[in-house]
Scaffold this motif. Structure first.
Motif, PDB file in Angstrom:
ATOM      1  N   ALA A 101       0.188  -1.415   0.000  1.00  0.00           N
ATOM      2  CA  ALA A 101       0.000   0.000   0.000  1.00  0.00           C
ATOM      3  C   ALA A 101       0.202   1.520   0.000  1.00  0.00           C
ATOM      4  O   ALA A 101       0.578   1.959   0.763  1.00  0.00           O
ATOM      5  CB  ALA A 101       0.128  -0.092   1.016  1.00  0.00           C
ATOM      6  N   ASP A 106      -2.774  11.754   1.411  1.00  0.00           N
ATOM      7  CA  ASP A 106      -3.318  11.381   2.709  1.00  0.00           C
ATOM      8  C   ASP A 106      -3.042  12.519   3.690  1.00  0.00           C
ATOM      9  O   ASP A 106      -1.921  12.676   4.167  1.00  0.00           O
ATOM     10  CB  ASP A 106      -2.683  10.079   3.200  1.00  0.00           C
ATOM     11  CG  ASP A 106      -3.346   9.531   4.438  1.00  0.00           C
ATOM     12  OD1 ASP A 106      -3.866  10.333   5.247  1.00  0.00           O
ATOM     13  OD2 ASP A 106      -3.335   8.308   4.603  1.00  0.00           O
ATOM     14  N   ASP A 138       2.786   4.153  -6.006  1.00  0.00           N
ATOM     15  CA  ASP A 138       1.923   5.326  -5.894  1.00  0.00           C
ATOM     16  C   ASP A 138       2.770   6.600  -5.924  1.00  0.00           C
ATOM     17  O   ASP A 138       2.433   7.564  -6.612  1.00  0.00           O
ATOM     18  CB  ASP A 138       1.095   5.257  -4.616  1.00  0.00           C
ATOM     19  CG  ASP A 138       0.188   6.453  -4.469  1.00  0.00           C
ATOM     20  OD1 ASP A 138      -0.725   6.623  -5.296  1.00  0.00           O
ATOM     21  OD2 ASP A 138       0.395   7.256  -3.519  1.00  0.00           O
ATOM     22  N   GLU A 144      -4.112   3.857  -9.638  1.00  0.00           N
ATOM     23  CA  GLU A 144      -4.471   2.595  -8.987  1.00  0.00           C
ATOM     24  C   GLU A 144      -4.645   1.475 -10.018  1.00  0.00           C
ATOM     25  O   GLU A 144      -4.275   0.328  -9.767  1.00  0.00           O
ATOM     26  CB  GLU A 144      -5.731   2.761  -8.145  1.00  0.00           C
ATOM     27  CG  GLU A 144      -5.491   3.590  -6.904  1.00  0.00           C
ATOM     28  CD  GLU A 144      -6.742   3.889  -6.112  1.00  0.00           C
ATOM     29  OE1 GLU A 144      -7.864   3.714  -6.644  1.00  0.00           O
ATOM     30  OE2 GLU A 144      -6.607   4.310  -4.945  1.00  0.00           O
ATOM     31  N   VAL A 155      -8.041  -3.784  -8.797  1.00  0.00           N
ATOM     32  CA  VAL A 155      -7.947  -2.406  -8.316  1.00  0.00           C
ATOM     33  C   VAL A 155      -8.427  -2.324  -6.872  1.00  0.00           C
ATOM     34  O   VAL A 155      -7.835  -1.615  -6.045  1.00  0.00           O
ATOM     35  CB  VAL A 155      -8.750  -1.441  -9.227  1.00  0.00           C
ATOM     36  CG1 VAL A 155      -8.791  -0.043  -8.639  1.00  0.00           C
ATOM     37  CG2 VAL A 155      -8.148  -1.419 -10.622  1.00  0.00           C
ATOM     38  N   GLY A 156      -9.476  -3.055  -6.534  1.00  0.00           N
ATOM     39  CA  GLY A 156      -9.970  -3.065  -5.162  1.00  0.00           C
ATOM     40  C   GLY A 156      -8.924  -3.572  -4.176  1.00  0.00           C
ATOM     41  O   GLY A 156      -8.824  -3.083  -3.052  1.00  0.00           O
ATOM     42  N   LYS A 159      -6.509  -0.750  -3.566  1.00  0.00           N
ATOM     43  CA  LYS A 159      -7.085   0.227  -2.637  1.00  0.00           C
ATOM     44  C   LYS A 159      -6.979  -0.248  -1.194  1.00  0.00           C
ATOM     45  O   LYS A 159      -6.614   0.522  -0.307  1.00  0.00           O
ATOM     46  CB  LYS A 159      -8.543   0.509  -3.002  1.00  0.00           C
ATOM     47  CG  LYS A 159      -8.685   1.297  -4.283  1.00  0.00           C
ATOM     48  CD  LYS A 159     -10.139   1.538  -4.633  1.00  0.00           C
ATOM     49  CE  LYS A 159     -10.246   2.294  -5.947  1.00  0.00           C
ATOM     50  NZ  LYS A 159     -11.617   2.667  -6.266  1.00  0.00           N
ATOM     51  N   SER A 160      -7.294  -1.519  -0.946  1.00  0.00           N
ATOM     52  CA  SER A 160      -7.230  -2.013   0.429  1.00  0.00           C
ATOM     53  C   SER A 160      -5.776  -2.098   0.906  1.00  0.00           C
ATOM     54  O   SER A 160      -5.485  -1.809   2.070  1.00  0.00           O
ATOM     55  CB  SER A 160      -7.941  -3.357   0.569  1.00  0.00           C
ATOM     56  OG  SER A 160      -7.278  -4.360  -0.156  1.00  0.00           O
ATOM     57  N   LEU A 162      -3.335  -0.146  -0.062  1.00  0.00           N
ATOM     58  CA  LEU A 162      -2.924   1.231   0.217  1.00  0.00           C
ATOM     59  C   LEU A 162      -3.416   1.670   1.592  1.00  0.00           C
ATOM     60  O   LEU A 162      -2.684   2.269   2.369  1.00  0.00           O
ATOM     61  CB  LEU A 162      -3.469   2.176  -0.858  1.00  0.00           C
ATOM     62  CG  LEU A 162      -2.825   2.122  -2.229  1.00  0.00           C
ATOM     63  CD1 LEU A 162      -3.599   2.986  -3.225  1.00  0.00           C
ATOM     64  CD2 LEU A 162      -1.387   2.560  -2.158  1.00  0.00           C
ATOM     65  N   SER A 163      -4.638   1.370   1.865  1.00  0.00           N
ATOM     66  CA  SER A 163      -5.225   1.747   3.156  1.00  0.00           C
ATOM     67  C   SER A 163      -4.478   1.087   4.313  1.00  0.00           C
ATOM     68  O   SER A 163      -4.144   1.748   5.302  1.00  0.00           O
ATOM     69  CB  SER A 163      -6.705   1.350   3.173  1.00  0.00           C
ATOM     70  OG  SER A 163      -7.268   1.641   4.425  1.00  0.00           O
TER      71      SER A 163
END
Length: 178
Positions: A101, A106, A138, A144, A155-156, A159-160, A162-163
Motif C-alpha cells: 500500500a 493522505d 503510488d 491505482e 484495483v480493489g 485500494k485495500s 494502500l489503506s
C-alpha cells in the motif's frame, strides 16, 4: 516497438535507461540493499530486452518495466526460498510472500513530511514487500489501475493494500505526529 529485431531492443534499452533511477530505487526498497538492487535492475533490463517484442506500443512503458522488475524480484524470492528449504531465509526476504500500500494525498500523513528521510525509509523497510511496492508505485505517480496491472491484482485489492499500508506507516511513525 513490437519488433523483436535490433531496432525494437534498442528502443526498449533507451526507454529503460530513462527510468533507471526510479527502477533502482524501487529495487532498493524491495531487496533492502544496494548490491541486490543493482542485480535486480540488471535482471529486469535483461528480461525487458529479451521480451522487447512483447511490449505493446501505446501502453505505458514505465509500468511495463516496473512489472518486469517486480516479477523478477518475486522469482528471486521464490528461488531463494526454495533453495533455503527450511533454513533461515536470506536477509530482507520474508518467510511468506509479501502483503501490502501510498503516502500521497493522505492528509493525516502531512505532518510527517518533516521527518528525516532515514526514519521514513526504516518505516518503509519494516513493511512487507507488497506494502512497500504499492506505496512506492503510488509515489512514482502510477494510477491505482496501473498499480493493479503491475502488481497483477484487482484495483480493489490495491485500494485495500494502500489503506492498510498507510495505517501501518501511521502506527510506526505516530511519535512524529504533532
Amino acid at each position: 516497438m513490437h519488433a523483436s529485431d535490433g531496432t525494437g531492443r534498442k528502443r526498449v534499452a533507451e526507454q529503460a535507461l530513462a527510468h533507471a533511477d526510479a527502477l533502482y530505487q524501487f529495487a532498493r526498497y524491495l531487496t533492502g540493499n544496494d548490491a541486490d538492487a543493482s542485480d535486480l535492475v540488471q535482471e529486469g533490463f535483461a528480461r525487458a530486452l529479451a521480451g522487447s517484442g512483447r511490449f505493446t506500443p501505446g501502453t505505458q512503458f514505465k509500468a511495463w518495466m516496473f512489472t518486469i522488475l517486480r516479477h523478477a524480484f518475486i522469482d528471486l524470492w521464490r528461488r531463494q526460498r526454495h533453495e533455503a528449504r527450511g533454513a533461515e531465509l536470506p536477509e530482507g526476504l520474508p518467510a511468506e510472500p509479501p502483503q501490502p500500500a501510498p503516502l500521497r494525498g493522505d492528509p493525516g500523513l502531512e505532518p510527517l513530511r518533516h521527518i528525516v528521510g532515514s526514519e521514513i525509509e526504516a518505516a518503509l523497510m519494516a513493511l512487507g514487500e507488497e506494502a512497500r511496492s504499492v506505496i512506492l508505485l503510488d509515489l512514482e505517480g502510477f494510477t491505482e489501475t496501473e498499480i493493479a496491472e503491475i502488481m497483477t491484482c484487482a484495483v480493489g485489492t490495491v485500494k485495500s493494500r494502500l489503506s492498510r499500508a498507510r495505517a501501518a506507516l501511521r502506527e510506526q511513525l505516530r511519535d512524529y505526529e504533532r
